[in-house]
Design a protein around this motif. Structure first.
Motif, PDB file in Angstrom:
ATOM      1  N   SER A   1       0.837  -1.204   0.000  1.00  0.00           N
ATOM      2  CA  SER A   1       0.000   0.000   0.000  1.00  0.00           C
ATOM      3  C   SER A   1       0.872   1.255   0.000  1.00  0.00           C
ATOM      4  N   PHE A   2       0.273   2.361  -0.409  1.00  0.00           N
ATOM      5  CA  PHE A   2       0.969   3.648  -0.463  1.00  0.00           C
ATOM      6  C   PHE A   2      -0.038   4.695  -0.027  1.00  0.00           C
ATOM      7  N   GLU A   3       0.224   5.292   1.118  1.00  0.00           N
ATOM      8  CA  GLU A   3      -0.707   6.264   1.690  1.00  0.00           C
ATOM      9  C   GLU A   3      -0.026   7.621   1.815  1.00  0.00           C
ATOM     10  N   ILE A   4      -0.752   8.662   1.450  1.00  0.00           N
ATOM     11  CA  ILE A   4      -0.262  10.036   1.596  1.00  0.00           C
ATOM     12  C   ILE A   4      -1.162  10.727   2.607  1.00  0.00           C
ATOM     13  N   ILE A   5      -0.550  11.303   3.649  1.00  0.00           N
ATOM     14  CA  ILE A   5      -1.323  12.024   4.654  1.00  0.00           C
ATOM     15  C   ILE A   5      -0.786  13.436   4.815  1.00  0.00           C
ATOM     16  N   GLN A   6      -1.622  14.299   5.300  1.00  0.00           N
ATOM     17  CA  GLN A   6      -1.210  15.678   5.568  1.00  0.00           C
ATOM     18  C   GLN A   6      -0.554  15.720   6.932  1.00  0.00           C
ATOM     19  N   GLY A   7       0.668  16.233   6.989  1.00  0.00           N
ATOM     20  CA  GLY A   7       1.407  16.305   8.236  1.00  0.00           C
ATOM     21  C   GLY A   7       0.878  17.376   9.174  1.00  0.00           C
ATOM     22  N   PRO A   8       1.424  17.430  10.378  1.00  0.00           N
ATOM     23  CA  PRO A   8       0.936  18.359  11.392  1.00  0.00           C
ATOM     24  C   PRO A   8       1.395  19.800  11.189  1.00  0.00           C
ATOM     25  N   ARG A   9       2.328  20.002  10.255  1.00  0.00           N
ATOM     26  CA  ARG A   9       2.885  21.340   9.987  1.00  0.00           C
ATOM     27  C   ARG A   9       3.507  21.956  11.237  1.00  0.00           C
ATOM     28  N   ALA A  10       4.312  21.117  11.890  1.00  0.00           N
ATOM     29  CA  ALA A  10       4.958  21.542  13.134  1.00  0.00           C
ATOM     30  C   ALA A  10       6.436  21.143  13.170  1.00  0.00           C
ATOM     31  N   GLY A  11       7.043  20.934  11.995  1.00  0.00           N
ATOM     32  CA  GLY A  11       8.454  20.566  11.938  1.00  0.00           C
ATOM     33  C   GLY A  11       8.674  19.072  11.785  1.00  0.00           C
ATOM     34  N   HIS A  12       9.924  18.719  11.475  1.00  0.00           N
ATOM     35  CA  HIS A  12      10.229  17.324  11.131  1.00  0.00           C
ATOM     36  C   HIS A  12      10.030  16.349  12.293  1.00  0.00           C
ATOM     37  N   ALA A  13      10.365  16.716  13.507  1.00  0.00           N
ATOM     38  CA  ALA A  13      10.203  15.789  14.638  1.00  0.00           C
ATOM     39  C   ALA A  13       8.724  15.464  14.849  1.00  0.00           C
ATOM     40  N   GLU A  14       7.883  16.465  14.811  1.00  0.00           N
ATOM     41  CA  GLU A  14       6.440  16.227  14.971  1.00  0.00           C
ATOM     42  C   GLU A  14       5.882  15.439  13.796  1.00  0.00           C
ATOM     43  N   ASN A  15       6.439  15.671  12.610  1.00  0.00           N
ATOM     44  CA  ASN A  15       5.981  14.932  11.439  1.00  0.00           C
ATOM     45  C   ASN A  15       6.268  13.442  11.602  1.00  0.00           C
ATOM     46  N   PHE A  16       7.432  13.083  12.123  1.00  0.00           N
ATOM     47  CA  PHE A  16       7.733  11.664  12.360  1.00  0.00           C
ATOM     48  C   PHE A  16       6.862  11.088  13.473  1.00  0.00           C
ATOM     49  N   ARG A  17       6.597  11.858  14.530  1.00  0.00           N
ATOM     50  CA  ARG A  17       5.695  11.369  15.581  1.00  0.00           C
ATOM     51  C   ARG A  17       4.296  11.121  15.002  1.00  0.00           C
ATOM     52  N   TYR A  18       3.882  12.009  14.143  1.00  0.00           N
ATOM     53  CA  TYR A  18       2.581  11.875  13.480  1.00  0.00           C
ATOM     54  C   TYR A  18       2.549  10.614  12.611  1.00  0.00           C
ATOM     55  N   LEU A  19       3.634  10.361  11.909  1.00  0.00           N
ATOM     56  CA  LEU A  19       3.730   9.181  11.052  1.00  0.00           C
ATOM     57  C   LEU A  19       3.624   7.884  11.850  1.00  0.00           C
ATOM     58  N   ILE A  20       4.332   7.792  12.957  1.00  0.00           N
ATOM     59  CA  ILE A  20       4.314   6.544  13.725  1.00  0.00           C
ATOM     60  C   ILE A  20       2.910   6.276  14.262  1.00  0.00           C
ATOM     61  N   GLN A  21       2.162   7.324  14.535  1.00  0.00           N
ATOM     62  CA  GLN A  21       0.782   7.142  14.991  1.00  0.00           C
ATOM     63  C   GLN A  21      -0.138   6.713  13.850  1.00  0.00           C
ATOM     64  N   ALA A  22       0.280   6.933  12.622  1.00  0.00           N
ATOM     65  CA  ALA A  22      -0.536   6.573  11.459  1.00  0.00           C
ATOM     66  C   ALA A  22      -0.422   5.094  11.097  1.00  0.00           C
ATOM     67  N   VAL A  23       0.504   4.370  11.706  1.00  0.00           N
ATOM     68  CA  VAL A  23       0.677   2.951  11.413  1.00  0.00           C
ATOM     69  C   VAL A  23      -0.430   2.173  12.106  1.00  0.00           C
ATOM     70  N   SER A  24      -1.308   1.574  11.318  1.00  0.00           N
ATOM     71  CA  SER A  24      -2.429   0.826  11.900  1.00  0.00           C
ATOM     72  C   SER A  24      -2.110  -0.657  12.062  1.00  0.00           C
ATOM     73  N   ASP A  25      -1.212  -1.188  11.253  1.00  0.00           N
ATOM     74  CA  ASP A  25      -0.853  -2.607  11.313  1.00  0.00           C
ATOM     75  C   ASP A  25       0.194  -2.802  12.409  1.00  0.00           C
ATOM     76  N   LYS A  26      -0.189  -3.402  13.487  1.00  0.00           N
ATOM     77  CA  LYS A  26       0.719  -3.601  14.629  1.00  0.00           C
ATOM     78  C   LYS A  26       1.697  -4.746  14.415  1.00  0.00           C
ATOM     79  N   LYS A  27       1.588  -5.458  13.297  1.00  0.00           N
ATOM     80  CA  LYS A  27       2.490  -6.568  13.016  1.00  0.00           C
ATOM     81  C   LYS A  27       3.535  -6.223  11.968  1.00  0.00           C
ATOM     82  N   THR A  28       3.575  -4.978  11.534  1.00  0.00           N
ATOM     83  CA  THR A  28       4.542  -4.572  10.524  1.00  0.00           C
ATOM     84  C   THR A  28       5.845  -4.127  11.177  1.00  0.00           C
ATOM     85  N   TYR A  29       6.927  -4.289  10.467  1.00  0.00           N
ATOM     86  CA  TYR A  29       8.197  -3.682  10.856  1.00  0.00           C
ATOM     87  C   TYR A  29       8.181  -2.269  10.297  1.00  0.00           C
TER      88      TYR A  29
END
Length: 142
Positions: free
Chosen positions: A62-90
């Motif tokens: 799959s390939f998903e595009i989401i709108q980031g939080p617009r709060a800098g790169h660290a917040e963008n990565f925190r936002y990304l990790i929360q977007a992972v719905s599959d708990k069995k993925t690496y």
């Protein structure tokens, strides 16, 4: 082992100059089962157009595009990790200007899986630094 899924988390912001080569390096990975989540933090260049074009041709998962939080790169990565719905993925993190060796994910997965599936583990690799022409200039300190 090779059926395990990896989700690449890519944070972008005005990264159009780097994305073609980077996304190509993701597509050329020897690992076959790769999902991609891209969080764009409000780019004003053609980052989103490039990402959308790649989404249409992505064939590894799959390939998903989401709108980031617009709060800098660290917040963008925190936002990304929360977007992972599959708990069995690496999960693999990527800055927008990374270019990966073809076996980057395979090497990492071999090491992670060798530690046992019930063991919490993290794999980190060194960064090879390059100049604007792609010539190696050294390695990261860690």
């Amino acid at each position: 082992m090779y059926d395990k899924k990896i989700t690449i988390l890519l944070a972008t912001y005005n990264g159009a100059a780097f994305l073609e080569e980077q996304l190509s390096s993701f597509a050329n990975q020897s690992w076959k089962n790769i999902d991609l989540i891209v969080s764009d933090d409000g780019s004003s260049d053609n980052t989103l157009e490039i990402i959308d074009t790649w989404k249409k041709s992505w064939s590894k998962g799959s390939f998903e595009i989401i709108q980031g939080p617009r709060a800098g790169h660290a917040e963008n990565f925190r936002y990304l990790i929360q977007a992972v719905s599959d708990k069995k993925t690496y999960v693999a993190f990527s800055d927008q200007d990374d270019i990966w060796h073809r076996d980057k994910l395979e090497v990492a997965m071999n090491k992670l899986i060798s530690m046992g599936e019930d063991t919490p583990v993290m794999y980190c690799g060194r960064t090879r630094l390059v100049d604007v022409d792609g010539n190696p200039t050294g390695l990261s300190l860690t």
